[in-house]
Design an enzyme around this catalytic site. Structure first.
Site, PDB file in Angstrom:
ATOM      1  N   ASN A 108      23.327   6.632   0.459  1.00 15.54           N
ATOM      2  CA  ASN A 108      22.259   6.045   1.281  1.00 15.54           C
ATOM      3  C   ASN A 108      22.429   6.369   2.764  1.00 15.54           C
ATOM      4  O   ASN A 108      21.480   6.760   3.445  1.00 15.54           O
ATOM      5  CB  ASN A 108      22.201   4.529   1.083  1.00 15.54           C
ATOM      6  CG  ASN A 108      21.851   4.153  -0.344  1.00 15.54           C
ATOM      7  OD1 ASN A 108      21.522   5.028  -1.157  1.00 15.54           O
ATOM      8  ND2 ASN A 108      21.920   2.870  -0.673  1.00 15.54           N
ATOM      9  N   HIS A 154     -20.330  17.954  25.037  1.00 11.17           N
ATOM     10  CA  HIS A 154     -21.242  17.835  23.876  1.00 11.17           C
ATOM     11  C   HIS A 154     -21.605  19.203  23.300  1.00 11.17           C
ATOM     12  O   HIS A 154     -22.653  19.357  22.673  1.00 11.17           O
ATOM     13  CB  HIS A 154     -22.529  17.084  24.230  1.00 11.17           C
ATOM     14  CG  HIS A 154     -22.311  15.803  24.953  1.00 11.17           C
ATOM     15  ND1 HIS A 154     -22.205  14.581  24.332  1.00 11.17           N
ATOM     16  CD2 HIS A 154     -22.135  15.563  26.278  1.00 11.17           C
ATOM     17  CE1 HIS A 154     -21.998  13.635  25.236  1.00 11.17           C
ATOM     18  NE2 HIS A 154     -21.942  14.213  26.434  1.00 11.17           N
ATOM     19  N   SER A 275     -15.391  41.334   5.249  1.00 11.39           N
ATOM     20  CA  SER A 275     -15.980  40.779   4.033  1.00 11.39           C
ATOM     21  C   SER A 275     -15.938  41.825   2.929  1.00 11.39           C
ATOM     22  O   SER A 275     -15.955  43.026   3.195  1.00 11.39           O
ATOM     23  CB  SER A 275     -17.432  40.384   4.329  1.00 11.39           C
ATOM     24  OG  SER A 275     -18.218  40.435   3.174  1.00 11.39           O
ATOM     25  N   GLN A 320      13.147   8.739  -0.843  1.00 10.79           N
ATOM     26  CA  GLN A 320      13.347  10.141  -1.198  1.00 10.79           C
ATOM     27  C   GLN A 320      12.027  10.909  -1.167  1.00 10.79           C
ATOM     28  O   GLN A 320      11.992  12.084  -0.822  1.00 10.79           O
ATOM     29  CB  GLN A 320      13.975  10.217  -2.601  1.00 10.79           C
ATOM     30  CG  GLN A 320      14.158  11.605  -3.128  1.00 10.79           C
ATOM     31  CD  GLN A 320      14.879  11.601  -4.471  1.00 10.79           C
ATOM     32  OE1 GLN A 320      16.004  11.119  -4.567  1.00 10.79           O
ATOM     33  NE2 GLN A 320      14.230  12.115  -5.489  1.00 10.79           N
TER      34      GLN A 320
HETATM   35  N1  ARG Z   1      18.214  11.695  -3.061  1.00 13.80           N
HETATM   36  C1  ARG Z   1      18.286  10.433  -2.421  1.00 13.80           C
HETATM   37  C2  ARG Z   1      17.307  10.387  -1.194  1.00 13.80           C
HETATM   38  O1  ARG Z   1      16.839  11.388  -0.779  1.00 13.80           O
HETATM   39  C3  ARG Z   1      19.695  10.236  -2.031  1.00 13.80           C
HETATM   40  C4  ARG Z   1      20.187   8.931  -1.659  1.00 13.80           C
HETATM   41  C5  ARG Z   1      20.444   7.788  -2.509  1.00 13.80           C
HETATM   42  N2  ARG Z   1      20.333   7.738  -3.920  1.00 13.80           N
HETATM   43  C6  ARG Z   1      20.536   6.588  -4.582  1.00 13.80           C
HETATM   44  N3  ARG Z   1      20.373   6.591  -5.847  1.00 13.80           N
HETATM   45  N4  ARG Z   1      20.848   5.465  -3.964  1.00 13.80           N
HETATM   46  O2  ARG Z   1      17.006   9.335  -0.707  1.00 13.80           O
END
Ligand code: ARG
Length: 469
Positions: A108, A154, A275, A320
């Protein structure tokens, strides 16, 4: 190491695996992921969280991977993402010790950090490209300070100007696009690493150290915010969308100006098509495609904002889905900028036609009204009415601009305010001359060659300053 073997009994279905895989667009963050792992592992060793010999083995293998490049990874959808692919590579080289590199780290905070690292690079590239484009526009403007052009409001004839003045309108819009992008950069340049899954970690990590190694300016101070926020993406994509929108306006003008009806500009052959059936055609396809591509960015921005709306804290896999839209926006903005930088300087301005348009259709009427105000000390509204009526009379009686004299004007003045103006014919001629109109607009931002020269100088010092950074 199979990530699933602990908690999950069995494999994900192939369909679900490819449905949820981010590998394809993760390729973009490969380099950042390797750098991040080197930085994190270095820090873990320095803080004595992991054994330094193991750390060295991990780092050497990551450096090896850096040399070999992404091709060294086994990229198939059974590997969820690039983070797992990199870890698997290290495992394949040094065995289970590779598992130490994931201490105090989560995918994360990893993905958020990788995205920021790569986006910083992309922003710098796009920023440079905008500056180059502004330079090219300034060079063109320098050559066209005296090129009389017609300005529209315009899309109706409004007032005469110069082509340089018009070009500087583009340059200033692009300058703001650049500044907006650089402002967004500050908020991209923040480090989420160390936030781990969402609450940081009980290991005594040093977030300042990884922030420095990775070259971030700031640490993100709330770990939940750090793993779940993508406003840095929405903001950057907005600035790119605005840029694309500004570029699409330039395209639109080139398309209109190059029509037979306008004929003020000729687009270069290298940016034109023909064309398949009409042999006479020279079509502005490049400008049309670029005009359309700005819609892609608008769409991507909407998609991103819609994914983000109402997501609960903290990390959700929805995030993601933001990523491919970011890269698509970046790529389209880069392509548009690049093609425009070739196409715009390659146009040819039809100076005779532009000058002819600037003096037709009473485009100089405002100046005549201004002269009445100055010479006869009358309220602008009265002058506006006299000149407006004069234009109607002239059009109805087929009198051209060149034939307007003090007698014609006095007839109208008599009708509107009950007395003649007795204006000198020379003054009238001067007011109706497009070049004189242009020359007299010497105030800041004006169309006179002198005002344009100053504006060019200001833009040049802006470019010098930014290019030195
Ligand atoms: N591929 C994920 C993204 O782009 C990666 C990060 C976390 N994945 C997860 N299952 N917590 O966010």
């Amino acid at each position: 190491m199979n990530l699933r073997s602990g908690r999950l009994k069995g494999k994900m279905s192939n369909e679900a695996a490819s449905f949820t895989s981010s590998l394809e667009f993760d390729k973009r963050i490969f380099n950042a992921d390797v750098e991040l792992n080197i930085a994190h592992t270095t820090m873990l060793a320095k803080k004595e969280i992991i054994d330094s010999k193991i750390a060295d083995k991990i780092i050497n293998s990551l450096k090896e991977l850096k040399k070999e490049g992404i091709e060294a990874l086994k990229l198939d959808p059974s590997v969820e993402d690039i983070h797992m692919a990199v870890e698997n590579y290290v495992t394949s080289k040094i065995g289970d010790d590779a598992g130490f590199m994931h201490t105090a780290k989560s995918r994360n905070d990893q993905v958020a950090t990788d995205l920021r690292l790569i986006l910083k690079e992309e922003i710098k590239i796009i920023g440079k490209s905008i500056l180059n484009f502004i330079q090219k526009i300034i060079n063109m403007a320098d050559e066209h300070k005296e090129t009389v052009f017609i300005g529209y409001t315009h899309l109706q004839h409004a007032q005469p100007t110069t082509f340089a003045h018009h070009l500087l309108a583009y340059a200033h819009a692009l300058k703001r696009d650049y500044e907006r992008l650089m402002d967004a950069y500050k908020r991209v340049d923040m480090n989420p690493l160390g936030s781990a899954a969402m609450t940081t970690t009980s290991f005594n990590i040093d977030r300042e150290m990884t922030t420095e190694i990775l070259g971030f300016s700031q640490i993100m101070e709330n770990s939940m915010d750090a793993v779940s926020s993508r406003d840095f993406i929405a903001e950057t994509v907005f600035t790119l969308t605005m840029l694309a929108s500004n570029l699409s306006k330039i395209c639109e003008e080139l398309i209109i100006w190059s029509t037979f009806e306008f004929r003020v500009v000729e687009i270069g052959y290298e940016y034109s098509s023909t064309s398949s059936i009409m042999p006479q055609k020279k079509n502005p396809d490049v400008a049309e495609i670029a005009r359309a591509k700005s819609a892609i960015l608008t769409g991507e921005l909407m998609t991103i904002l819609t994914i983000l709306k109402a997501l609960p804290y903290s990390y959700n896999r929805d995030l993601q889905e933001v990523t491919p839209h970011l890269w698509n926006s970046v790529d389209n903005a880069k392509e548009m900028l690049s093609i425009m930088q070739g196409m715009l300087p390659a146009i040819e301005v039809n100076k005779e036609r532009a000058a002819e348009l600037a003096k037709s259709n009473f485009a100089t009427a405002t100046e005549l009204a201004d002269i009445l105000v100055r010479e006869k000390n009358m309220p602008f509204r009265t002058a506006h009415k006299i000149v407006g009526r004069m234009v109607t009379e002239a059009l109805e009686n087929d009198v051209s601009l060149q034939d307007i004299d003090s007698i014609f004007l006095d007839n109208v003045a008599q009708e509107v305010m009950g007395k003649p103006l007795n204006l000198n014919d020379k003054l009238i001629k001067k007011a109706l001359d497009p070049y004189q109109n242009i020359k007299s607009r010497t105030v800041i931002g004006g169309s006179s060659p002198e005002a344009v020269k100053k504006a060019i100088l200001n833009l040049k010092s802006f470019l010098d300053y930014e290019n030195k950074k």
